[in-house]
Design a protein around this motif. Structure first.
Motif, mmCIF file in Angstrom:
data_model
loop_
_atom_site.group_PDB
_atom_site.id
_atom_site.type_symbol
_atom_site.label_atom_id
_atom_site.label_comp_id
_atom_site.label_asym_id
_atom_site.label_seq_id
_atom_site.Cartn_x
_atom_site.Cartn_y
_atom_site.Cartn_z
ATOM 1 N N PHE A 1 -3.786 7.104 17.016
ATOM 2 C CA PHE A 1 -3.695 6.321 15.784
ATOM 3 C C PHE A 1 -2.707 6.992 14.846
ATOM 4 C CE2 PHE A 1 -7.250 9.308 15.392
ATOM 5 C CZ PHE A 1 -6.932 9.975 14.229
ATOM 6 N N ALA A 2 -2.226 6.207 13.889
ATOM 7 C CA ALA A 2 -1.350 6.766 12.860
ATOM 8 C C ALA A 2 -2.199 7.049 11.637
ATOM 9 C CB ALA A 2 -0.237 5.790 12.524
ATOM 10 N N ALA B 1 -0.366 6.272 7.121
ATOM 11 C CA ALA B 1 0.755 5.316 7.108
ATOM 12 C C ALA B 1 0.770 4.496 5.829
ATOM 13 C CB ALA B 1 0.656 4.397 8.321
ATOM 14 N N LEU B 2 1.898 3.907 5.577
ATOM 15 C CA LEU B 2 2.079 3.048 4.407
ATOM 16 C C LEU B 2 0.962 2.006 4.330
ATOM 17 C CD1 LEU B 2 4.135 1.994 2.153
ATOM 18 C CD2 LEU B 2 4.893 0.396 3.917
ATOM 19 N N ALA B 3 0.326 1.898 3.157
ATOM 20 C CA ALA B 3 -0.701 0.877 2.960
ATOM 21 C C ALA B 3 -0.239 -0.062 1.853
ATOM 22 C CB ALA B 3 -2.029 1.515 2.589
ATOM 23 N N PHE B 4 -0.230 -1.327 2.156
ATOM 24 C CA PHE B 4 0.179 -2.312 1.153
ATOM 25 C C PHE B 4 -0.915 -2.476 0.098
ATOM 26 C CE2 PHE B 4 3.056 -3.460 4.671
ATOM 27 C CZ PHE B 4 4.251 -3.388 3.967
ATOM 28 N N ASP C 1 -4.477 -3.138 0.979
ATOM 29 C CA ASP C 1 -5.233 -2.126 1.728
ATOM 30 C C ASP C 1 -5.474 -0.837 0.950
ATOM 31 O OD1 ASP C 1 -5.519 -3.579 4.163
ATOM 32 O OD2 ASP C 1 -3.395 -3.203 4.584
ATOM 33 N N PHE D 1 -9.083 2.772 0.189
ATOM 34 C CA PHE D 1 -9.070 4.204 0.499
ATOM 35 C C PHE D 1 -9.563 5.014 -0.705
ATOM 36 C CE2 PHE D 1 -6.020 2.577 3.595
ATOM 37 C CZ PHE D 1 -6.402 3.261 4.741
ATOM 38 N N ILE E 1 8.441 4.376 7.558
ATOM 39 C CA ILE E 1 8.425 2.912 7.565
ATOM 40 C C ILE E 1 8.525 2.404 9.006
ATOM 41 C CG2 ILE E 1 9.572 0.822 6.683
ATOM 42 C CD1 ILE E 1 8.350 2.732 4.532
ATOM 43 N N GLY F 1 5.515 2.010 11.139
ATOM 44 C CA GLY F 1 4.604 0.892 10.928
ATOM 45 C C GLY F 1 3.631 1.110 9.797
ATOM 46 N N ALA F 2 3.198 -0.003 9.179
ATOM 47 C CA ALA F 2 2.271 0.059 8.050
ATOM 48 C C ALA F 2 0.832 -0.062 8.530
ATOM 49 C CB ALA F 2 2.588 -1.061 7.061
ATOM 50 N N TYR F 3 -0.064 0.525 7.762
ATOM 51 C CA TYR F 3 -1.501 0.459 8.037
ATOM 52 C C TYR F 3 -1.941 -0.993 8.204
ATOM 53 C CZ TYR F 3 -6.517 0.645 7.180
ATOM 54 O OH TYR F 3 -7.865 0.485 7.278
ATOM 55 N N PRO F 4 -2.814 -1.341 9.117
ATOM 56 C CA PRO F 4 -3.495 -0.474 10.084
ATOM 57 C C PRO F 4 -2.784 -0.388 11.444
ATOM 58 C CG PRO F 4 -4.541 -2.622 10.082
ATOM 59 C CD PRO F 4 -3.339 -2.719 9.166
ATOM 60 N N LYS F 5 -1.532 -0.814 11.490
ATOM 61 C CA LYS F 5 -0.835 -0.815 12.777
ATOM 62 C C LYS F 5 0.010 0.442 12.943
ATOM 63 C CE LYS F 5 -0.754 -5.811 13.059
ATOM 64 N NZ LYS F 5 0.027 -7.013 12.777
ATOM 65 N N SER F 6 0.439 0.673 14.168
ATOM 66 C CA SER F 6 1.342 1.778 14.437
ATOM 67 C C SER F 6 2.355 1.328 15.470
ATOM 68 C CB SER F 6 0.573 2.992 14.960
ATOM 69 O OG SER F 6 1.493 4.025 15.270
#
Lengths: 372, 311
Positions: free
Chosen positions: A203-204, A207-210, A213, A217, B49, B52-57
């Motif tokens: 998993f990452a 990562a960037l959360a829009f 989302d 957190f 970037i 990938g953005a949460y929740p994907k990778s």
């Protein structure tokens, strides 16, 4: 086993007994002897840990975060400028949900240069998503450090354990060091971290959360930390059951039952405040001391209960929110307002940059509080 | 020597890279060389970037995003923690030039000096591209960026040699236009214990101002003009790789102009600027040549010394 230990050595013993796997730190007075003692344990083979002697505190915090990403139990310690230098990573640690423990040997912030205690550095952690415990003796530093690992792994949040420069850090006291089996029994199996690396199910993390989302957190950390009072109390109780050591709760109450004026205070100076209260009690004045041991979670229930009984509340701060006032006082007032307690609150700030806080000083504050 | 690339894709389709992204191309090769038992540490960069953005990778390996200056130290903790628990894995930093030559340099230097078992890869697109093409310490002389609208006055920081001065076991430069060389260097680094540093010049169509279909051509010209020499420094020993090994002779280098004229960021370059840049490249090669000569001399001396002692 009873040992004669400084607060800093007591922290190192706590780290050793907690079977920490990675320690990373950068030297700063007055934190140094924590890491020196740990280095000794590691090089003697008494503690099987990787010691990463980094080139800065920013890297120290990054390294323990990285260690936690590997699933290892990790520890660091710092003071003042060091804490400020790692501040970006302090927030990263909480946001990452890593169960690390940091010892904060409180020291005034420069300039002007000072190596002596106040709580301005520790208080910068207040909004960062860390659990924040504060000890007032070497014994408590040891006990709290071990408890902190349990708390961190329960909450999946970083935990800071604070203690005062020199007064606690470099003053040797008799300390009851629990046997390894007791600590092993108390800590149990290391809880598997959900953020630890997983090659089977990659998993990452972070990562960037829009905007849709991101808030969850923060809200999750907020909820977890707000409800952590009971979690810590249970952990402390279980620790005391396992070791036979004294249990204090989130707030240690001394003479508070029937007190007219109660002083909230944190850290080593509480001892002097308690001494002052004892002196005044001998003169027939009903004063008490409530020693705050946890800033996050904030002991809302305890503060409310104590303040409701008293006719005057004094909050002693060893730090400022510059341009506003004492940080603890602000928090106490806020809780009392929310709970509808109208006991008047007096805010006193002192002891900055290690300035002396003798019992007579606290006697005067009590007398002022009582309007005598 | 790897002659066939893994068919496994670790950088997945639909990732957020720009069309013609040099770093994404390089990352694809790098991950093919590393395989699935790899954990990536990515500081703030375009790859924050692209991944990938949460929740994907967009990556099929574990990824830890981390603060800008913190990648090398985070990887230090990660690798030591894994070792403490007896877990084997490739711990790899994938960082941009800003995160490497500027804000991350202190942490990188510390981690290198401590010689943790990490592979640190810098993909260098020669400016802060993710924030909108601001100058970094890796921006070459003369290049336009949004913070050097009249062309950069500084000179590109020579990080591979700065890293070599840390006496780490492996330093290499690479280019996505020479994927076999790149993949072999990553594979070699994987086998060496200690701190490995690989610096990839990775063209950026967005920031370098060129047609995205030219990425590989431009990356190749960077090497063929001598702007970006492909080399390795293994346990202190410098070696030029093909095709750079043939470019010690200036006559065999393609004219620098061929590389520059394809890129909008050099459009304003005067003849004088071109000379400055050419001189920097010539100096770079003179230094490499001198280093190779001194290295050979020293090796001869050591050999003779050993021979004499044996007699």
């Amino acid at each position: 086993m009873r040992e004669f230990l400084t607060g800093n050595y007591a922290a190192a013993y706590g780290v050793k007994l907690s079977r920490v796997e990675v320690v990373s730190a950068y030297p700063i007075t007055p934190q140094t002897s924590v890491i020196e003692k740990i280095s000794e344990f590691v090089e003697k083979g008494e503690l099987k840990a990787k010691l990463i002697r980094v080139e800065s505190e920013h890297s120290a915090m990054a390294a323990v975060i990285g260690a936690a990403f590997s699933g290892a139990r990790a520890y660091t310690a710092t003071s003042a400028q060091g804490l400020l230098y790692m501040y970006e990573m302090i927030w990263w640690a909480a946001g990452s949900r890593v169960p690390i423990v940091a010892g904060i040997v409180t020291r005034a912030i420069a300039p002007p240069w000072s190596i002596w205690t106040d709580h301005s550095d520790f208080m910068t952690l207040r909004d960062a998503g860390w659990a924040m415990l504060f000890a007032s003796s070497a014994q408590e530093v040891l006990d709290m450090t071990i408890q902190a690992f349990k708390l961190a792994e329960e909450l999946m949040l970083p935990v800071a354990v604070g203690w005062d420069a020199f007064i606690t850090s470099h003053t040797a006291e008799p300390v009851e060091v629990p046997p390894q089996e007791q600590v092993d029994y108390f800590l149990g199996e290391k809880k598997k971290s959900p953020v630890a690396v997983d090659f089977e199910n990659p998993f990452a993390h972070g990562a960037l959360a829009f905007p849709k989302d991101y808030p969850k957190f923060r809200e999750d950390i907020h909820r977890t930390l707000k409800a952590a009072g009971e979690v810590y109390s249970n952990i402390e109780r279980r620790y005391c059951e396992a070791t036979g050591h004294e249990c204090y709760g989130l707030v240690e109450e001394v003479f508070c039952e029937d007190a007219d004026a109660v002083m909230f205070i944190m850290g080593a100076a509480a001892g002097d405040a308690i001494h002052a209260a004892g002196e005044l009690r001998r003169k027939g004045l009903h004063v008490g001391v409530a020693r705050i041991r946890s800033i996050r979670p904030f002991p809302r229930k305890e503060v409310e209960k104590i303040a409701r009984r008293a006719s005057k509340v004094i909050v002693f701060d060893r730090s400022y929110s510059l341009g506003f006032g004492g940080v603890l006082a602000t928090e106490v007032r806020s809780v009392l307002h929310e709970e509808g307690v109208d006991t008047p609150v007096i805010s006193v700030t002192g002891g900055l940059g290690g300035s002396d806080l003798p019992p007579e000083y606290f006697e005067k504050i009590f007398l002022k509080g009582l309007g005598v | 020597m790897i002659n066939e690339f893994s068919r496994e894709e670790y950088l997945l389709k639909g990732n957020a890279a720009c069309a013609g992204c040099g770093p994404a191309l390089a990352l694809r090769y790098v991950l093919k060389a590393l395989g699935s038992r790899t954990v990536l540490v990515i500081p703030a960069s375009c790859s924050s970037i692209i991944a990938g953005a949460y929740p994907k990778s967009a990556l099929k390996v574990p990824v830890y995003h981390i603060a800008f200056a913190a990648s090398a130290a985070t990887a230090s903790g990660l690798v030591e923690g894994l070792e403490a628990q007896g877990i084997e894995a490739n711990v790899v930093v994938w960082a941009g030039d800003g995160g490497t030559v500027d804000i991350g340099l202190q942490g990188l230097s510390g981690a290198a000096e401590r010689n943790h078992n990490i592979t640190y890869i810098c993909y260098d697109n020669e400016a802060y591209m993710n924030t909108g093409i601001q100058r970094s310490g890796a921006t070459p002389y003369g290049a336009w960026t949004t913070t050097t609208p009249l062309g950069n006055k500084g000179r590109k920081k020579d990080l591979p040699f700065i890293m070599a001065a840390h006496n780490i076991p492996y330093v290499a430069t690479a280019s996505p236009a020479f994927p076999k060389d790149l993949v072999n260097k990553v594979a070699k680094a994987q086998k060496i214990r200690g701190f490995k540093y690989i610096h990839i010049l990775a063209p950026c169509p967005t920031g370098w101002r060129y047609d995205p279909r030219l990425t590989v051509k431009i990356a190749r010209l960077a090497v063929m003009t001598g702007f970006w020499p492909l080399l390795e420094i293994e346990h202190g020993r410098l070696r030029l790789n093909s095709p750079s090994v043939n470019l010690l002779d200036p006559a065999r280098r393609r004219p620098l102009k061929e590389y520059l004229e394809l890129q909008g960021r050099y459009r304003h370059l005067s003849e004088e600027d071109l000379k400055v840049l050419q001189r920097q490249i010539d100096e770079q090669w003179a230094r490499i040549k001198a280093m190779l000569e001194v290295q050979e001399e020293l090796e001869d001396q050591v050999e003779q010394g050993q021979g004499e002692r044996q007699h």
